[in-house]
Motif scaffolding. Sequence first.
Motif, short mmCIF file in Angstrom:
data_model
loop_
_atom_site.label_atom_id
_atom_site.label_comp_id
_atom_site.label_asym_id
_atom_site.label_seq_id
_atom_site.Cartn_x
_atom_site.Cartn_y
_atom_site.Cartn_z
N ARG A 1 -4.29 6.21 -1.63
CA ARG A 1 -3.24 5.73 -1.90
C ARG A 1 -2.93 6.03 -0.22
O ARG A 1 -3.62 6.99 0.06
N GLU B 1 -0.21 1.91 -3.37
CA GLU B 1 -1.39 1.37 -2.04
C GLU B 1 -0.71 -0.13 -2.58
O GLU B 1 0.15 -0.24 -3.13
N SER B 2 -1.18 -0.74 -1.76
CA SER B 2 -1.06 -2.30 -1.69
C SER B 2 -1.20 -2.96 -2.96
O SER B 2 -1.90 -2.74 -3.77
N GLU B 3 -1.06 -4.41 -2.95
CA GLU B 3 -0.97 -5.36 -4.01
C GLU B 3 -2.13 -5.96 -4.53
O GLU B 3 -2.29 -6.08 -5.71
N THR B 4 -2.67 -5.78 -3.14
CA THR B 4 -4.15 -6.45 -3.99
C THR B 4 -5.01 -5.32 -4.08
O THR B 4 -6.92 -5.88 -4.65
N ALA C 1 -9.14 -2.61 -0.87
CA ALA C 1 -7.23 -3.78 -1.08
C ALA C 1 -7.69 -5.05 0.55
O ALA C 1 -9.07 -4.74 1.12
N ASP D 1 -4.97 -6.62 1.16
CA ASP D 1 -4.67 -6.20 2.18
C ASP D 1 -3.22 -4.95 2.76
O ASP D 1 -4.18 -3.87 2.53
N GLY D 2 -2.36 -4.60 3.86
CA GLY D 2 -1.93 -3.56 3.91
C GLY D 2 -2.84 -2.70 5.03
O GLY D 2 -3.38 -3.19 5.27
N ASP D 3 -2.43 -1.45 4.55
CA ASP D 3 -3.08 -0.48 5.82
C ASP D 3 -4.46 -0.07 5.21
O ASP D 3 -5.18 0.66 5.77
N GLN E 1 -6.91 -2.03 3.99
CA GLN E 1 -7.93 -2.52 3.87
C GLN E 1 -9.25 -1.86 4.02
O GLN E 1 -9.69 -1.43 4.45
#
Length: 554
Positions: free
Chosen positions: A93, A109-112, A196, A198-200, A202
Amino acid sequence: MRNTSTSAEASEAGGSTAVEPPESPAPAKRPAAQGRKALLSGLASAAVVIAGAGAMVAAGSALPQPVSSRAVPAGESAVPAGSSVGVCPGPARLLEGTEAGTDPQFSPESETAASSVTGAVLSAGGVLPASRLSDLSGTTTVEIAKEQARSGVAGGPQELLAGVVAGRSVDQVSVLSADALANQKASAAAAMKFTATDGDLQGTAAANCLQPANDQWLVGASTTVGRTSVLVLTNASTTPATVSLELFGSAGQIQAPGSRGLLVAPGSSRPVVLAGLAPGEGQLSVHVRSAGGPVAAFIQQSVLRGLTPGGVDFIAPGAAPAVRQVMTGVDIQDPGQVAAVTGRSGYEDAGPALQLTVPGPSDAVVEVKLYGRDGQKALPNGGVITAKAGTATEIPLAGVPAGHYTVVASSDVTFVAATRVTRGLQDNRAADVAWAASGARLGSQHVVPVPQGGQRHFVFGALDSRATITYSAITADGKVRAASTADIAGGTTASIAIPDKAEDSDVVGYVVSASGDAAYGALLLQQDGRDDVSSLAFLSAAAGQETVPVTLSY
């Protein structure tokens, strides 16, 4: 665990007692001849008494003299087998905010993002030990096997079976536990995998679920700009743990206020932001020691280069300080492209490197060898460096052909080590990072969980001469399939692709054994069409019933 012996000491006392003839009453008047006869009889009796007393004294002096202590041979005492416990890290996270201090808050955390646990427990004598996957509160989320009576089990060889957890979704720290069976510790292991797209955060981050310990080393943290390292301490026992941290950076040991006396309550986790203790450190090693309850320690680390994600990983403890450290499961990309990437500002840590720390007072002369598919590969700098005592030192591993490698570091003094693995060579595209921890020599019946999805490879390294590896797939239906064999030449590394299925059932793990010369193994995880990477060293196999010497002394 330290064993305390008790002792008893016996001491004997010997001696003699002086015997004196009793005082005679005044004699009555009688004839002289009769008096002389009585006198001679009395003298003879006295001589007998004195002779007897002398014999007693002589006998006493002939006996062994008393001693203050007596050596008693040490006996062996069996230690009752305990439960097998593996603590899995929670999902990765992002930190929320930049409040002062070391206690973080986390944002979603990111959506994926997805996190799952995969594990296996082996049978003993045809019976599965009682086992379960639970959360830190002790609530069971998956019951793998119930407690069974052994009385109904027939004698003779039994088919090897497994209880499995196949890709169970988790949203917090989880614990795999298996009870001892017939006073033997259960063979069990699990791994957690985070992904993940997407997001920071990945990338892919995976970690073995570890047996809690009171002394462990984690190598590879960084607290420079764009690097976030959070040490997570988890106490799954019923005893409070008081944790102290020793921090080692590139300039030496770091004396950080707030690094001692960290209380971790039973059934809880405590995160510590390492930048609050040692800011601006490009190479950071952490020595975690706990008094009271043992803890499981992981470092969640992520990289952000400007707006481009640079990877996420769980740094796990490696082998204890030793004069040789071995890391396999090291994937190295094309050396020319790696040199181009690491030459850019902010990308200096985007290439493979060995990081080591010398905790003792003496400098270490370290020799580094890389074993690939075709044998040893020479490093451009010759592979010999001097590491300063009390510091964290980084050795680039660039300049060797692309492939899978085993890294062997040897020195004249003890040290700890880990190897950085990177993927991604394109500008402005998310990359990933992983740390290959130093591992233990392979023995018999290692349980190796294999997280589902993506590309999965076994990477085996043999050091000096030939080693033979046998590996049997564990499938989701609880069967242990027929064994396959790999013969590995000394000084080489072999990579074996793991299939998705065996006989139409998903592969969730392996039982791995080794014979011959020293061999080491790791699981390398990647994703199709992405630069994700994660490397997991094999855990030690379950030991048989242990005995300890018990010495008797005073």
